[in-house]
Design a protein around this motif. Sequence first.
Motif, PDB file in Angstrom:
ATOM      1  N   PRO A  17       0.582  -1.168   0.200  1.00 45.37           N
ATOM      2  CA  PRO A  17      -0.048  -0.045   0.052  1.00 45.37           C
ATOM      3  C   PRO A  17       0.751   1.232   0.002  1.00 45.37           C
ATOM      4  O   PRO A  17       1.997   1.227   0.299  1.00 45.37           O
ATOM      5  CB  PRO A  17      -0.850  -0.153   1.193  1.00 45.37           C
ATOM      6  CG  PRO A  17      -0.612  -1.610   1.821  1.00 45.37           C
ATOM      7  CD  PRO A  17       0.705  -2.253   1.270  1.00 45.37           C
ATOM      8  N   ALA A  18       0.263   2.416  -0.241  1.00 47.29           N
ATOM      9  CA  ALA A  18       1.206   3.776  -0.395  1.00 47.29           C
ATOM     10  C   ALA A  18       1.910   4.026   0.800  1.00 47.29           C
ATOM     11  O   ALA A  18       2.891   4.237   0.730  1.00 47.29           O
ATOM     12  CB  ALA A  18       0.268   4.668  -1.130  1.00 47.29           C
ATOM     13  N   ARG A  19       0.937   3.999   1.925  1.00 42.69           N
ATOM     14  CA  ARG A  19       1.608   4.063   3.122  1.00 42.69           C
ATOM     15  C   ARG A  19       2.705   3.178   3.558  1.00 42.69           C
ATOM     16  O   ARG A  19       3.852   3.828   4.158  1.00 42.69           O
ATOM     17  CB  ARG A  19       0.856   4.360   4.391  1.00 42.69           C
ATOM     18  CG  ARG A  19      -0.172   5.468   4.324  1.00 42.69           C
ATOM     19  CD  ARG A  19      -1.117   5.640   5.731  1.00 42.69           C
ATOM     20  NE  ARG A  19      -1.735   6.737   5.704  1.00 42.69           N
ATOM     21  CZ  ARG A  19      -2.972   7.029   5.376  1.00 42.69           C
ATOM     22  NH1 ARG A  19      -3.847   5.815   4.940  1.00 42.69           N
ATOM     23  NH2 ARG A  19      -3.874   8.039   5.325  1.00 42.69           N
ATOM     24  N   LEU A  20       2.715   2.212   3.091  1.00 44.02           N
ATOM     25  CA  LEU A  20       3.888   1.133   3.418  1.00 44.02           C
ATOM     26  C   LEU A  20       5.159   1.379   2.859  1.00 44.02           C
ATOM     27  O   LEU A  20       6.183   1.250   3.212  1.00 44.02           O
ATOM     28  CB  LEU A  20       3.386  -0.192   3.293  1.00 44.02           C
ATOM     29  CG  LEU A  20       4.437  -1.439   3.603  1.00 44.02           C
ATOM     30  CD1 LEU A  20       4.904  -1.412   5.181  1.00 44.02           C
ATOM     31  CD2 LEU A  20       4.061  -2.892   3.407  1.00 44.02           C
ATOM     32  N   GLU A  21       4.787   1.705   1.290  1.00 46.27           N
ATOM     33  CA  GLU A  21       5.971   2.115   0.551  1.00 46.27           C
ATOM     34  C   GLU A  21       6.838   3.334   1.026  1.00 46.27           C
ATOM     35  O   GLU A  21       7.862   3.512   1.059  1.00 46.27           O
ATOM     36  CB  GLU A  21       5.403   2.327  -0.838  1.00 46.27           C
ATOM     37  CG  GLU A  21       6.772   2.892  -1.786  1.00 46.27           C
ATOM     38  CD  GLU A  21       6.529   2.978  -3.253  1.00 46.27           C
ATOM     39  OE1 GLU A  21       7.204   3.491  -3.945  1.00 46.27           O
ATOM     40  OE2 GLU A  21       5.075   2.871  -3.505  1.00 46.27           O
ATOM     41  N   LEU A  22       5.940   4.308   1.561  1.00 45.41           N
ATOM     42  CA  LEU A  22       6.352   5.463   2.071  1.00 45.41           C
ATOM     43  C   LEU A  22       7.221   5.323   3.314  1.00 45.41           C
ATOM     44  O   LEU A  22       8.195   6.038   3.611  1.00 45.41           O
ATOM     45  CB  LEU A  22       5.341   6.491   2.578  1.00 45.41           C
ATOM     46  CG  LEU A  22       5.587   7.910   3.157  1.00 45.41           C
ATOM     47  CD1 LEU A  22       6.628   8.562   2.189  1.00 45.41           C
ATOM     48  CD2 LEU A  22       4.397   8.739   3.551  1.00 45.41           C
ATOM     49  N   LEU A  23       6.764   4.458   4.110  1.00 48.52           N
ATOM     50  CA  LEU A  23       7.411   3.898   5.488  1.00 48.52           C
ATOM     51  C   LEU A  23       8.727   3.220   5.235  1.00 48.52           C
ATOM     52  O   LEU A  23       9.793   3.945   5.808  1.00 48.52           O
ATOM     53  CB  LEU A  23       6.515   2.944   6.188  1.00 48.52           C
ATOM     54  CG  LEU A  23       6.855   2.558   7.602  1.00 48.52           C
ATOM     55  CD1 LEU A  23       5.650   1.810   8.342  1.00 48.52           C
ATOM     56  CD2 LEU A  23       8.136   1.504   7.615  1.00 48.52           C
ATOM     57  N   VAL A  24       8.707   2.333   4.484  1.00 49.98           N
ATOM     58  CA  VAL A  24      10.013   1.638   3.928  1.00 49.98           C
ATOM     59  C   VAL A  24      11.085   2.468   3.627  1.00 49.98           C
ATOM     60  O   VAL A  24      12.169   2.495   3.980  1.00 49.98           O
ATOM     61  CB  VAL A  24       9.851   0.392   3.304  1.00 49.98           C
ATOM     62  CG1 VAL A  24      11.177  -0.159   3.003  1.00 49.98           C
ATOM     63  CG2 VAL A  24       8.845  -0.581   3.952  1.00 49.98           C
ATOM     64  N   ARG A  25      10.604   3.370   2.303  1.00 45.80           N
ATOM     65  CA  ARG A  25      11.687   4.505   1.619  1.00 45.80           C
ATOM     66  C   ARG A  25      12.011   5.284   2.555  1.00 45.80           C
ATOM     67  O   ARG A  25      13.190   5.948   2.655  1.00 45.80           O
ATOM     68  CB  ARG A  25      10.925   4.800   0.376  1.00 45.80           C
ATOM     69  CG  ARG A  25      10.786   3.706  -0.588  1.00 45.80           C
ATOM     70  CD  ARG A  25      10.457   4.613  -1.981  1.00 45.80           C
ATOM     71  NE  ARG A  25      10.093   3.366  -2.733  1.00 45.80           N
ATOM     72  CZ  ARG A  25      10.972   2.796  -3.729  1.00 45.80           C
ATOM     73  NH1 ARG A  25      12.219   2.687  -3.614  1.00 45.80           N
ATOM     74  NH2 ARG A  25      10.485   1.617  -4.559  1.00 45.80           N
ATOM     75  N   LEU A  78      18.220   2.481  14.928  1.00 46.33           N
ATOM     76  CA  LEU A  78      17.557   2.373  13.710  1.00 46.33           C
ATOM     77  C   LEU A  78      16.504   1.435  13.291  1.00 46.33           C
ATOM     78  O   LEU A  78      15.312   1.556  12.759  1.00 46.33           O
ATOM     79  CB  LEU A  78      18.587   2.457  12.530  1.00 46.33           C
ATOM     80  CG  LEU A  78      19.214   3.855  12.236  1.00 46.33           C
ATOM     81  CD1 LEU A  78      20.571   3.409  11.374  1.00 46.33           C
ATOM     82  CD2 LEU A  78      18.274   4.591  11.260  1.00 46.33           C
ATOM     83  N   VAL A  79      16.853   0.329  14.096  1.00 48.52           N
ATOM     84  CA  VAL A  79      15.674  -1.010  13.879  1.00 48.52           C
ATOM     85  C   VAL A  79      14.490  -0.479  14.930  1.00 48.52           C
ATOM     86  O   VAL A  79      13.378  -0.737  14.431  1.00 48.52           O
ATOM     87  CB  VAL A  79      16.303  -2.326  14.613  1.00 48.52           C
ATOM     88  CG1 VAL A  79      15.387  -3.306  14.777  1.00 48.52           C
ATOM     89  CG2 VAL A  79      17.620  -2.666  13.747  1.00 48.52           C
ATOM     90  N   GLN A  80      14.646   0.163  15.990  1.00 49.05           N
ATOM     91  CA  GLN A  80      13.543   0.658  16.676  1.00 49.05           C
ATOM     92  C   GLN A  80      12.683   1.988  16.137  1.00 49.05           C
ATOM     93  O   GLN A  80      11.698   1.815  16.252  1.00 49.05           O
ATOM     94  CB  GLN A  80      14.167   1.021  18.200  1.00 49.05           C
ATOM     95  CG  GLN A  80      14.544  -0.274  18.846  1.00 49.05           C
ATOM     96  CD  GLN A  80      15.202   0.132  20.376  1.00 49.05           C
ATOM     97  OE1 GLN A  80      15.710   1.142  20.390  1.00 49.05           O
ATOM     98  NE2 GLN A  80      15.164  -0.766  21.171  1.00 49.05           N
ATOM     99  N   ASP A  81      13.467   2.420  15.266  1.00 46.36           N
ATOM    100  CA  ASP A  81      12.905   3.641  14.344  1.00 46.36           C
ATOM    101  C   ASP A  81      11.794   2.866  13.366  1.00 46.36           C
ATOM    102  O   ASP A  81      10.885   3.510  13.324  1.00 46.36           O
ATOM    103  CB  ASP A  81      14.052   4.485  13.710  1.00 46.36           C
ATOM    104  CG  ASP A  81      14.569   5.288  14.460  1.00 46.36           C
ATOM    105  OD1 ASP A  81      14.312   5.672  15.581  1.00 46.36           O
ATOM    106  OD2 ASP A  81      15.904   5.794  14.037  1.00 46.36           O
ATOM    107  N   PHE A  82      12.332   1.681  13.071  1.00 45.60           N
ATOM    108  CA  PHE A  82      11.416   1.210  12.025  1.00 45.60           C
ATOM    109  C   PHE A  82      10.197   0.510  12.717  1.00 45.60           C
ATOM    110  O   PHE A  82       9.023   0.722  12.077  1.00 45.60           O
ATOM    111  CB  PHE A  82      12.278  -0.158  11.431  1.00 45.60           C
ATOM    112  CG  PHE A  82      11.389  -0.680  10.254  1.00 45.60           C
ATOM    113  CD1 PHE A  82      11.127  -0.390   8.956  1.00 45.60           C
ATOM    114  CD2 PHE A  82      10.550  -1.869  10.687  1.00 45.60           C
ATOM    115  CE1 PHE A  82      10.570  -1.048   8.199  1.00 45.60           C
ATOM    116  CE2 PHE A  82       9.802  -2.587   9.699  1.00 45.60           C
ATOM    117  CZ  PHE A  82       9.691  -2.020   8.463  1.00 45.60           C
TER     118      PHE A  82
END
Length: 229
Positions: free
Chosen positions: A146-154, A182-186
């Motif tokens: 979904p669009a929000r997931l793409e935004l999150l990962v990028r 960084l992992v916790q940021d994810f």
Amino acid sequence: MTTGVRRRMGVEERRQQLIGVALELFAQRSPDEVSIDEIAAAAGISRPLVYHYFPGKVSLYEAALKRASEDLASRFVEPHEGPLGTRLLRVMRRYFDFVDDHGPGFAALLRGGPAVGSSTTNALINSVRQEAYEQILSHLGVTDPPARLELLVRSWISLAESTALIWLDGRRIPREELQLQLVQDFAALTAVTAAYDDELKELLRPMLTGEPADGPFGLLATRLIELVS
């Protein structure tokens, strides 16, 4: 007494040697500061011979960047075993191994150097980002995000890049802390994004339910509870 005879390298073998020498020098100083004369001396050949294999410094720089970008992209490849937080932490350790070993070269890869703005350089940088993006999606079990997931990962990939670049400027924070952060940021970005998207919430829920309390995601949850209690 016998006299050793230097073996003559083939064309591709010599090219690969020069790329390796250039990468070693770029790991110590920015490519802008490394001359063809230095590369030739380190390789044990003459300056004109370097130009026999590469038309100029930019072409050698691009070839070195290509090898470095392939190496960096490979750091995101991780077996799909165990909790996601643990997997991402292993990825971040390998990522920072690369950053640590290739300091100025890593900065040049992302900020540009002799080939800044060239289509080749931009394509190499984008290929690393795309490989990282696809690897993360594969760990989430998603092929059509979904669009929000793409935004999150990028966005998270961009965050990892900028964090590494800032860390190189003085290394004032222990890298082990940044890798975990960084992992916790994810995880934090995931939680915020899911709060605005029910479809994404259902998609990500199975990923989070298997996380151990002592893993990166579990430790973050504990610290957030302590923060608000």
